[in-house]
Scaffold this motif. Structure first.
Motif, PDB file in Angstrom:
ATOM      1  N   TYR A   1      18.150 -42.075 -15.163  1.00  0.00           N
ATOM      2  CA  TYR A   1      18.019 -43.268 -15.846  1.00  0.00           C
ATOM      3  C   TYR A   1      18.412 -44.346 -14.660  1.00  0.00           C
ATOM      4  CZ  TYR A   1      22.959 -43.010 -17.021  1.00  0.00           C
ATOM      5  OH  TYR A   1      24.427 -42.912 -16.948  1.00  0.00           O
ATOM      6  N   ASN A   2      18.413 -44.264 -13.553  1.00  0.00           N
ATOM      7  CA  ASN A   2      18.612 -45.213 -12.633  1.00  0.00           C
ATOM      8  C   ASN A   2      17.371 -46.105 -12.576  1.00  0.00           C
ATOM      9  OD1 ASN A   2      21.006 -44.215 -11.806  1.00  0.00           O
ATOM     10  ND2 ASN A   2      20.348 -43.852  -9.612  1.00  0.00           N
ATOM     11  N   LEU A   3      17.715 -47.517 -12.449  1.00  0.00           N
ATOM     12  CA  LEU A   3      16.602 -48.528 -11.796  1.00  0.00           C
ATOM     13  C   LEU A   3      16.344 -48.274 -10.387  1.00  0.00           C
ATOM     14  CD1 LEU A   3      18.235 -49.735 -14.629  1.00  0.00           C
ATOM     15  CD2 LEU A   3      17.362 -51.762 -13.404  1.00  0.00           C
ATOM     16  N   ILE A   4      17.256 -47.906  -9.553  1.00  0.00           N
ATOM     17  CA  ILE A   4      17.271 -47.909  -8.199  1.00  0.00           C
ATOM     18  C   ILE A   4      17.932 -46.509  -7.679  1.00  0.00           C
ATOM     19  CG2 ILE A   4      17.927 -48.948  -6.080  1.00  0.00           C
ATOM     20  CD1 ILE A   4      18.506 -51.580  -7.820  1.00  0.00           C
ATOM     21  N   GLN A   5      17.090 -45.843  -7.018  1.00  0.00           N
ATOM     22  CA  GLN A   5      17.602 -44.539  -6.180  1.00  0.00           C
ATOM     23  C   GLN A   5      17.767 -45.121  -4.706  1.00  0.00           C
ATOM     24  OE1 GLN A   5      18.587 -42.169  -7.940  1.00  0.00           O
ATOM     25  NE2 GLN A   5      17.335 -41.527  -9.426  1.00  0.00           N
TER      26      GLN A   5
ATOM     27  N   THR B   1      18.190 -34.912  -1.979  1.00  0.00           N
ATOM     28  CA  THR B   1      17.883 -33.680  -1.634  1.00  0.00           C
ATOM     29  C   THR B   1      17.690 -32.602  -2.898  1.00  0.00           C
ATOM     30  OG1 THR B   1      20.247 -33.094  -1.294  1.00  0.00           O
ATOM     31  CG2 THR B   1      18.854 -33.670   0.629  1.00  0.00           C
ATOM     32  N   ARG B   2      17.868 -33.107  -3.972  1.00  0.00           N
ATOM     33  CA  ARG B   2      17.570 -32.573  -5.211  1.00  0.00           C
ATOM     34  C   ARG B   2      17.225 -33.125  -6.115  1.00  0.00           C
ATOM     35  NH1 ARG B   2      20.390 -27.665  -5.888  1.00  0.00           N
ATOM     36  NH2 ARG B   2      21.780 -27.044  -4.519  1.00  0.00           N
ATOM     37  N   SER B   3      16.255 -32.646  -7.043  1.00  0.00           N
ATOM     38  CA  SER B   3      15.299 -33.436  -7.993  1.00  0.00           C
ATOM     39  C   SER B   3      16.325 -34.116  -9.026  1.00  0.00           C
ATOM     40  CB  SER B   3      14.489 -32.433  -8.974  1.00  0.00           C
ATOM     41  OG  SER B   3      13.923 -32.889  -9.883  1.00  0.00           O
ATOM     42  N   PRO B   4      16.184 -35.347  -9.243  1.00  0.00           N
ATOM     43  CA  PRO B   4      16.785 -35.900 -10.124  1.00  0.00           C
ATOM     44  C   PRO B   4      16.534 -35.304 -11.621  1.00  0.00           C
ATOM     45  CG  PRO B   4      15.087 -37.647  -9.465  1.00  0.00           C
ATOM     46  CD  PRO B   4      15.067 -36.546  -8.634  1.00  0.00           C
ATOM     47  N   LEU B   5      15.560 -34.845 -11.858  1.00  0.00           N
ATOM     48  CA  LEU B   5      15.219 -34.267 -13.337  1.00  0.00           C
ATOM     49  C   LEU B   5      15.871 -33.207 -13.722  1.00  0.00           C
ATOM     50  CD1 LEU B   5      11.553 -35.177 -13.363  1.00  0.00           C
ATOM     51  CD2 LEU B   5      13.521 -36.568 -13.908  1.00  0.00           C
TER      52      LEU B   5
ATOM     53  N   LEU C   1      15.063 -29.685  -3.339  1.00  0.00           N
ATOM     54  CA  LEU C   1      13.470 -30.371  -3.024  1.00  0.00           C
ATOM     55  C   LEU C   1      13.066 -29.897  -1.621  1.00  0.00           C
ATOM     56  CD1 LEU C   1      14.186 -33.996  -4.131  1.00  0.00           C
ATOM     57  CD2 LEU C   1      12.953 -32.114  -5.254  1.00  0.00           C
ATOM     58  N   SER C   2      12.037 -29.580  -1.378  1.00  0.00           N
ATOM     59  CA  SER C   2      11.360 -28.840  -0.037  1.00  0.00           C
ATOM     60  C   SER C   2      11.652 -29.979   1.112  1.00  0.00           C
ATOM     61  CB  SER C   2       9.944 -28.423  -0.114  1.00  0.00           C
ATOM     62  OG  SER C   2       9.148 -29.646  -0.487  1.00  0.00           O
ATOM     63  N   SER C   3      11.674 -31.246   0.636  1.00  0.00           N
ATOM     64  CA  SER C   3      11.945 -32.488   1.546  1.00  0.00           C
ATOM     65  C   SER C   3      12.261 -33.522   0.795  1.00  0.00           C
ATOM     66  CB  SER C   3      10.415 -32.970   2.068  1.00  0.00           C
ATOM     67  OG  SER C   3       9.910 -33.324   1.284  1.00  0.00           O
ATOM     68  N   PRO C   4      13.383 -34.319   1.556  1.00  0.00           N
ATOM     69  CA  PRO C   4      14.165 -35.391   0.987  1.00  0.00           C
ATOM     70  C   PRO C   4      13.261 -36.246   0.215  1.00  0.00           C
ATOM     71  CG  PRO C   4      14.930 -34.942   2.844  1.00  0.00           C
ATOM     72  CD  PRO C   4      13.647 -34.126   2.871  1.00  0.00           C
ATOM     73  N   LEU C   5      13.691 -36.737  -0.961  1.00  0.00           N
ATOM     74  CA  LEU C   5      12.926 -37.842  -1.602  1.00  0.00           C
ATOM     75  C   LEU C   5      13.432 -39.065  -1.270  1.00  0.00           C
ATOM     76  CD1 LEU C   5      11.074 -38.666  -4.038  1.00  0.00           C
ATOM     77  CD2 LEU C   5      12.681 -38.307  -5.789  1.00  0.00           C
ATOM     78  N   PRO C   6      12.728 -40.160  -0.690  1.00  0.00           N
ATOM     79  CA  PRO C   6      13.113 -41.188   0.025  1.00  0.00           C
ATOM     80  C   PRO C   6      13.910 -42.224  -0.695  1.00  0.00           C
ATOM     81  CG  PRO C   6      11.054 -41.388   0.123  1.00  0.00           C
ATOM     82  CD  PRO C   6      11.379 -39.971  -0.435  1.00  0.00           C
ATOM     83  N   PRO C   7      14.711 -43.197  -0.607  1.00  0.00           N
ATOM     84  CA  PRO C   7      15.123 -44.449  -1.701  1.00  0.00           C
ATOM     85  C   PRO C   7      13.878 -44.945  -2.010  1.00  0.00           C
ATOM     86  CG  PRO C   7      16.193 -44.437   0.362  1.00  0.00           C
ATOM     87  CD  PRO C   7      15.232 -43.439   0.636  1.00  0.00           C
ATOM     88  N   HIS C   8      14.078 -45.206  -3.627  1.00  0.00           N
ATOM     89  CA  HIS C   8      12.729 -46.068  -4.452  1.00  0.00           C
ATOM     90  C   HIS C   8      13.251 -46.334  -5.430  1.00  0.00           C
ATOM     91  CE1 HIS C   8      13.650 -41.664  -5.947  1.00  0.00           C
ATOM     92  NE2 HIS C   8      12.948 -41.993  -7.075  1.00  0.00           N
TER      93      HIS C   8
END
Length: 477
Positions: free
Chosen positions: A327-331, A336-340, A345-352
């Motif tokens: 439920y983050n507004l901001i990551q 390195t892991r899915s927030p769901l 994750l095969s590659s890191p999910l960048p800040p978003h």
């Protein structure tokens, strides 16, 4: 000519085959129901675990800074930050590590360690006296002792039968121990925040603000230094793996019921001349529900929730955040892991940013930087549509409309409903009647869309968190 602009934020997009019309009257002058709404009405509660990732460990986290600065540019002030929450009462203090944070800090009560509380307060005092902290205008507004103590009997921190009277006794002991260290006085900026309860009995005996007042907390020396009562609320729970329907979360009546239940607590708090905040809140407890807390419909829930919160007398709403929470507004950092589902994750999910962030942007722009804005809920005869009018001084300046009827990616296009809002204006104001206004739209592809939102053609889904014009490219093949 209307000073400023009217901003309408309908959810339904143009082109739907089912069109309805709705007449809405907006008072030109603020009605008696208009409440002040602060520029930092939308604030953030950060989980104490890994909180340094938000600020940055060896250098500033520019992505998080930018997302906060976006709000400051619109409302004139940055959000307030609370650091504490669930990990607060599981934290062991390491005296070899200095605290370097800001605004509102939570002290451990779960382990009932007076020495740890004293050492933490020493370190906090040292941090806020640093020249770089002072020069940037960073101040410690509040100290919270214990997080959700009403849950201690069920989470192992206390034995069954733990009472509010026992909590008051322990709170006074720890507060007395840190008052001198933190230099908390009747004239200091730093004050104590009381309660931080997960729920309320609304009675003089159970865990509630009323019980704190009735049992004399405010008349004790440290209790007299409480400036704010903080309570926590979630709209449901995902702790046991139960799912949640997005439409239920977004429902207008559901939002109002979840907040109006605190009306007795708010009234009792205001009667003591204390401020009242929702110190920790979000959609579903235990870090959110996948496909609900992290999608476009949650942005509409957030917007209606925070604006209605101002109507019932809540000064600020602290949306809880943690590294990788659904439920983050901001990551704020790469994941390195899915927030769901926490799978690697095969590659890191960048800040978003996530969809809820757009609600914070819309609220900041609707409130504006005047510092004297008031908001009043409009009478809208539709169970799915909410409306709010914003006033600066005695003049109407903006309005917000929210259509919370969900349209999903799998729905047939011909079932998508749009609503035409026919505006009229009642009363009078200095400067004359409304002759023109501008309209901005929050575009959401679908209620269950995780990305692709735009506010007035602007996207915040960028690598640095700064807004960019969203351009749609079409190709003929």
């Amino acid at each position: 000519m209307l000073p400023g602009i009217i901003q309408a934020l309908p959810f339904a997009l143009c082109g739907a085959s089912l069109a309805l019309a709705l007449d809405v009257a907006i008072p030109l002058s603020p009605p008696a129901t208009a409440n002040r709404i602060a520029g930092d009405h939308v604030s953030f509660s950060l989980e104490q675990d890994r909180w340094l990732d938000w600020s940055g460990t060896t250098s500033r986290n520019d992505f998080f800074f930018n997302t906060l600065d976006n709000l400051r540019q619109l409302s004139g002030v940055p959000p307030q930050i609370r650091i504490g929450a669930n990990s607060q009462d599981r934290t062991n203090f390491n005296p070899g590590i200095d605290v370097d944070t800001r605004v509102i800090w939570g002290l451990n009560l779960g382990q009932n360690n007076l020495t740890a509380g004293y050492l933490v307060s020493q370190s906090i005092t040292k941090a806020f006296e640093l020249p770089e902290v002072r020069q940037n205008g960073i101040v410690l507004d509040g100290m919270i002792i214990g997080n959700e103590p009403d849950l201690f009997p069920v989470n192992g921190h206390r034995s069954p039968g733990y009472s509010v009277s026992q909590y008051i006794s322990e709170w006074k002991a720890i507060a007395s121990n840190v008052t001198t260290t933190l230099k908390i006085t009747s004239s200091s900026n730093t004050k104590f925040w009381g309660a931080a309860f997960a729920a309320s009995s609304h009675s003089n005996n159970g865990f509630s603000p009323q019980a704190l007042f009735y049992q004399g907390l405010l008349t004790s020396p440290p209790g007299s230094l409480i400036s704010t009562i903080s309570q926590h609320a979630y709209s449901g729970s995902f702790c046991e793996g139960n799912g949640a329907l997005l439409q239920d979360l977004m429902t207008k009546a559901y939002i109002r019921g979840n907040l109006s239940r605190f009306t007795p607590d708010i009234a009792a708090t205001r009667a003591q001349n204390l401020d009242y905040v929702m110190g920790e809140t979000n959609s579903f407890a235990c870090h959110g529900t996948p496909g609900v807390s992290n999608v476009g419909g949650a942005a509409l829930w957030t917007l209606d929730y925070l604006l209605y919160g101002a109507q019932v007398g809540i000064s600020r709403i602290f949306f809880h955040q943690g590294i990788g929470f659904k439920y983050n507004l901001i990551q704020p950092v790469a994941l390195t892991r899915s927030p769901l589902d926490a799978t690697p994750l095969s590659s890191p999910l960048p800040p978003h940013v996530q969809p809820q962030y757009y609600a914070a942007i819309l609220a900041a722009e609707a409130i504006g930087p005047s510092g004297s804005t008031r908001v009043s809920e409009l009478s809208v005869g539709d169970a799915r549509i909410s409306g709010y009018a914003f006033y600066e001084g005695n003049a109407l300046v903006r309005a917000v409309f929210i259509n919370s009827l969900a349209f999903y990616a799998g729905d047939k296009p011909e079932t998508r409903r749009s609503t035409r809002i026919n505006l009229s204006f009642s009363g009078s104001q200095a400067g004359g009647s409304v002759k023109s206004f501008t309209v901005k739209r929050l575009d959401i592809p679908y209620a269950d869309a995780e990305t692709g939102l735009k506010w007035g053609g602007i996207t915040y889904e960028t690598s640095n968190g700064r807004p960019q014009e969203a351009v749609l490219l079409s190709f003929n093949r």
